[in-house]
Design a protein around this motif. Sequence first.
Motif, PDB file in Angstrom:
ATOM      1  N   VAL A 148     -34.924  23.896 -32.562  1.00  0.00           N
ATOM      2  CA  VAL A 148     -35.233  24.832 -33.956  1.00  0.00           C
ATOM      3  C   VAL A 148     -36.192  24.124 -34.788  1.00  0.00           C
ATOM      4  O   VAL A 148     -35.866  22.875 -35.308  1.00  0.00           O
ATOM      5  N   LEU A 188     -30.484  30.088 -37.204  1.00  0.00           N
ATOM      6  CA  LEU A 188     -30.331  28.697 -36.699  1.00  0.00           C
ATOM      7  C   LEU A 188     -31.134  27.861 -37.604  1.00  0.00           C
ATOM      8  O   LEU A 188     -32.093  28.077 -38.423  1.00  0.00           O
ATOM      9  N   LYS A 189     -30.476  26.327 -37.506  1.00  0.00           N
ATOM     10  CA  LYS A 189     -30.918  25.664 -38.292  1.00  0.00           C
ATOM     11  C   LYS A 189     -31.387  24.155 -37.564  1.00  0.00           C
ATOM     12  O   LYS A 189     -31.131  24.170 -36.299  1.00  0.00           O
ATOM     13  N   VAL A 248     -32.386  23.977 -26.513  1.00  0.00           N
ATOM     14  CA  VAL A 248     -32.706  25.013 -27.855  1.00  0.00           C
ATOM     15  C   VAL A 248     -33.159  23.837 -28.784  1.00  0.00           C
ATOM     16  O   VAL A 248     -32.668  22.846 -29.262  1.00  0.00           O
ATOM     17  N   MET A 258     -26.727  33.299 -31.193  1.00  0.00           N
ATOM     18  CA  MET A 258     -27.138  32.230 -32.410  1.00  0.00           C
ATOM     19  C   MET A 258     -27.998  32.960 -33.454  1.00  0.00           C
ATOM     20  O   MET A 258     -29.158  33.072 -33.025  1.00  0.00           O
ATOM     21  N   ASN A 259     -27.286  33.154 -34.608  1.00  0.00           N
ATOM     22  CA  ASN A 259     -28.338  33.604 -35.825  1.00  0.00           C
ATOM     23  C   ASN A 259     -28.615  32.425 -36.930  1.00  0.00           C
ATOM     24  O   ASN A 259     -27.844  31.507 -36.811  1.00  0.00           O
ATOM     25  N   ARG A 285     -22.387  32.074 -38.051  1.00  0.00           N
ATOM     26  CA  ARG A 285     -23.690  32.198 -37.392  1.00  0.00           C
ATOM     27  C   ARG A 285     -23.942  32.575 -35.905  1.00  0.00           C
ATOM     28  O   ARG A 285     -24.718  33.243 -35.389  1.00  0.00           O
ATOM     29  N   PHE A 286     -22.758  31.906 -35.382  1.00  0.00           N
ATOM     30  CA  PHE A 286     -22.652  32.077 -33.821  1.00  0.00           C
ATOM     31  C   PHE A 286     -21.798  32.912 -33.551  1.00  0.00           C
ATOM     32  O   PHE A 286     -20.418  32.967 -33.986  1.00  0.00           O
ATOM     33  N   ASP A 323     -29.031  22.388 -35.013  1.00  0.00           N
ATOM     34  CA  ASP A 323     -28.592  23.243 -34.078  1.00  0.00           C
ATOM     35  C   ASP A 323     -29.470  22.860 -32.644  1.00  0.00           C
ATOM     36  O   ASP A 323     -28.988  22.835 -31.702  1.00  0.00           O
ATOM     37  N   THR A 324     -30.414  21.991 -33.160  1.00  0.00           N
ATOM     38  CA  THR A 324     -31.132  21.489 -31.864  1.00  0.00           C
ATOM     39  C   THR A 324     -30.363  20.692 -30.964  1.00  0.00           C
ATOM     40  O   THR A 324     -29.727  19.673 -31.504  1.00  0.00           O
ATOM     41  N   SER A 335     -33.290  33.459 -34.129  1.00  0.00           N
ATOM     42  CA  SER A 335     -32.103  33.759 -33.443  1.00  0.00           C
ATOM     43  C   SER A 335     -32.525  33.552 -31.977  1.00  0.00           C
ATOM     44  O   SER A 335     -33.726  33.617 -31.460  1.00  0.00           O
ATOM     45  N   VAL A 388     -20.879  26.241 -37.337  1.00  0.00           N
ATOM     46  CA  VAL A 388     -21.480  27.317 -36.650  1.00  0.00           C
ATOM     47  C   VAL A 388     -20.831  28.829 -36.901  1.00  0.00           C
ATOM     48  O   VAL A 388     -21.128  29.899 -36.881  1.00  0.00           O
TER      49      VAL A 388
END
Length: 110
Positions: free
Chosen positions: A108, A84-85, A106, A81-82, A65-66, A88-89, A16, A62
């Motif tokens: 990930v 994360l994959k 960000v 943001m939880n 998750r977001f 999501d970068t 997260s 998202v």
Amino acid sequence: VQLVESGGGLVQPGGSLRLSCAASGSYFGSSTVGWYRQVPGKQRESVAIITSGGMTDYIESVKGRFTISRDNAKNTVYLQMNSLKPEDTAVYYCNCGHWWGQGTLVTVSS
């Protein structure tokens, strides 16, 4: 209006992060604010928006998750943001009207 993002960084998949967008100016509190993201070579996409009244909307990828939220007393909008994959970068940007922040990266990755 000046927008300053913070909170990006490197996180493992499933982790997260919470992004913050701090704004100057009184216009911010009465405006819709959005978080966008961009990957090199791709178009910038809208991730989440929040209206002045607190209504929110998210892109499908998202949802669940977001979470976008705002604290008008602090002139700040957040993006929690939880789960994360790697996809999501991106560089995440805050937007209000025609103003944009400088972006926060960000990543990930394991």
